[in-house]
Design a protein around this motif. Structure first.
Motif, short mmCIF file in Angstrom:
data_model
loop_
_atom_site.label_atom_id
_atom_site.label_comp_id
_atom_site.label_asym_id
_atom_site.label_seq_id
_atom_site.Cartn_x
_atom_site.Cartn_y
_atom_site.Cartn_z
N ILE A 32 0.85 -1.18 0.00
CA ILE A 32 0.00 0.00 0.00
C ILE A 32 0.90 1.24 0.00
O ILE A 32 1.88 1.30 0.75
N VAL A 33 0.55 2.20 -0.82
CA VAL A 33 1.21 3.51 -0.77
C VAL A 33 0.21 4.50 -0.19
O VAL A 33 -0.92 4.58 -0.66
N GLY A 34 0.63 5.21 0.82
CA GLY A 34 -0.28 6.12 1.49
C GLY A 34 0.31 7.51 1.68
O GLY A 34 1.52 7.70 1.57
N TRP A 35 -0.59 8.43 1.92
CA TRP A 35 -0.21 9.80 2.28
C TRP A 35 -0.73 10.07 3.70
O TRP A 35 -1.87 9.74 4.04
N PHE A 36 0.13 10.68 4.49
CA PHE A 36 -0.22 11.13 5.83
C PHE A 36 0.12 12.61 5.93
O PHE A 36 0.86 13.15 5.11
N ARG A 37 -0.39 13.24 6.97
CA ARG A 37 -0.03 14.62 7.22
C ARG A 37 0.06 14.88 8.70
O ARG A 37 -0.62 14.22 9.50
N GLN A 38 0.90 15.84 9.04
CA GLN A 38 1.08 16.20 10.44
C GLN A 38 1.14 17.71 10.56
O GLN A 38 2.07 18.35 10.03
N ALA A 39 0.15 18.27 11.24
CA ALA A 39 0.13 19.70 11.52
C ALA A 39 0.93 19.96 12.80
O ALA A 39 1.10 19.07 13.63
N PRO A 40 1.39 21.19 12.98
CA PRO A 40 2.18 21.52 14.18
C PRO A 40 1.42 21.20 15.47
O PRO A 40 0.26 21.59 15.62
N GLY A 41 2.06 20.45 16.34
CA GLY A 41 1.47 20.12 17.62
C GLY A 41 0.41 19.04 17.58
O GLY A 41 -0.25 18.78 18.59
N LYS A 42 0.23 18.41 16.42
CA LYS A 42 -0.80 17.39 16.29
C LYS A 42 -0.21 16.06 15.87
O LYS A 42 0.95 15.98 15.46
N GLU A 43 -1.01 15.03 15.99
CA GLU A 43 -0.57 13.70 15.59
C GLU A 43 -0.58 13.58 14.06
O GLU A 43 -1.23 14.36 13.36
N ARG A 44 0.12 12.58 13.58
CA ARG A 44 0.13 12.31 12.15
C ARG A 44 -1.15 11.60 11.77
O ARG A 44 -1.51 10.59 12.36
N ASP A 45 -1.84 12.12 10.77
CA ASP A 45 -3.14 11.59 10.35
C ASP A 45 -3.07 10.97 8.97
O ASP A 45 -2.36 11.47 8.08
N PHE A 46 -3.87 9.95 8.79
CA PHE A 46 -3.99 9.31 7.48
C PHE A 46 -4.76 10.23 6.52
O PHE A 46 -5.79 10.81 6.89
N VAL A 47 -4.29 10.33 5.29
CA VAL A 47 -4.95 11.16 4.28
C VAL A 47 -5.56 10.30 3.17
O VAL A 47 -6.74 10.41 2.86
N ALA A 48 -4.74 9.46 2.56
CA ALA A 48 -5.21 8.65 1.42
C ALA A 48 -4.27 7.48 1.21
O ALA A 48 -3.10 7.53 1.58
N GLY A 49 -4.80 6.43 0.56
CA GLY A 49 -3.98 5.27 0.27
C GLY A 49 -4.48 4.50 -0.93
O GLY A 49 -5.66 4.65 -1.32
N MET A 50 -3.59 3.73 -1.52
CA MET A 50 -3.99 2.87 -2.64
C MET A 50 -3.02 1.72 -2.76
O MET A 50 -1.88 1.80 -2.33
N TRP A 51 -3.53 0.64 -3.34
CA TRP A 51 -2.68 -0.52 -3.58
C TRP A 51 -1.75 -0.24 -4.74
O TRP A 51 -2.12 0.47 -5.68
N TRP A 52 -0.58 -0.83 -4.69
CA TRP A 52 0.37 -0.62 -5.77
C TRP A 52 -0.08 -1.31 -7.05
O TRP A 52 0.27 -0.89 -8.14
N SER A 53 -0.87 -2.36 -6.92
CA SER A 53 -1.20 -3.19 -8.07
C SER A 53 -2.50 -2.82 -8.76
O SER A 53 -2.73 -3.24 -9.89
N HIS A 54 -3.38 -2.08 -8.12
CA HIS A 54 -4.62 -1.73 -8.78
C HIS A 54 -5.08 -0.36 -8.31
O HIS A 54 -4.38 0.32 -7.58
N THR A 55 -6.25 0.04 -8.76
CA THR A 55 -6.66 1.44 -8.59
C THR A 55 -7.57 1.68 -7.41
O THR A 55 -8.08 2.79 -7.23
#
Length: 122
Positions: A32-55
């Motif tokens: 899985i390839v995913g995107w996360f984000r972390q704002a100042p003073g906050k925890e890292r949150d999940f943004v989006a993800g997808m499998w490498w092999s399909h859409t």
């Protein structure tokens, strides 16, 4: 596996930005390839993800309908198209790879890029 995130910058609220994540090394279809984000003073949150092999894709609730994750296999690059940006989207954005399949938890991701800063002004 190595990841290199890029494309961050300053954008006005309501604008758009596209992040890129160049992936190198041996990557399997089940990853899985995913995107996360972390704002100042906050925890890292999940943004989006997808499998490498399909859409098949999945998103965090706060970005659903505004962000789109996609992949260009020829370039080994994953993108995060961000639209209708809000000041609360301001964060450092990270791309990451999970070897064991679907997950929204940062603790299940094994490889991380260095992060790229997105700042949304009001």
């Amino acid at each position: 596996v190595q990841l290199q995130a890029s494309g961050g910058g300053l954008v006005q609220a309501g604008g758009s930005l596209r992040l890129s994540c160049a992936v190198s090394g041996r990557i399997f279809s089940s990853y899985i390839v995913g995107w996360f984000r972390q704002a100042p003073g906050k925890e890292r949150d999940f943004v989006a993800g997808m499998w490498w092999s399909h859409t098949r894709t999945y998103y965090g609730d706060s970005v659903k309908g505004r962000f789109t994750i996609s992949r260009d296999n020829a370039k080994n690059t994953v993108y995060l198209q961000m639209s209708s940006l809000k000041p609360e989207d301001t964060a450092v954005y990270y791309c990451a790879v999970a070897r064991r399949g679907y997950s929204r938890s940062e603790y299940d991701y094994d490889y991380w890029g260095q992060g790229t800063l997105v700042t949304v002004s009001s």
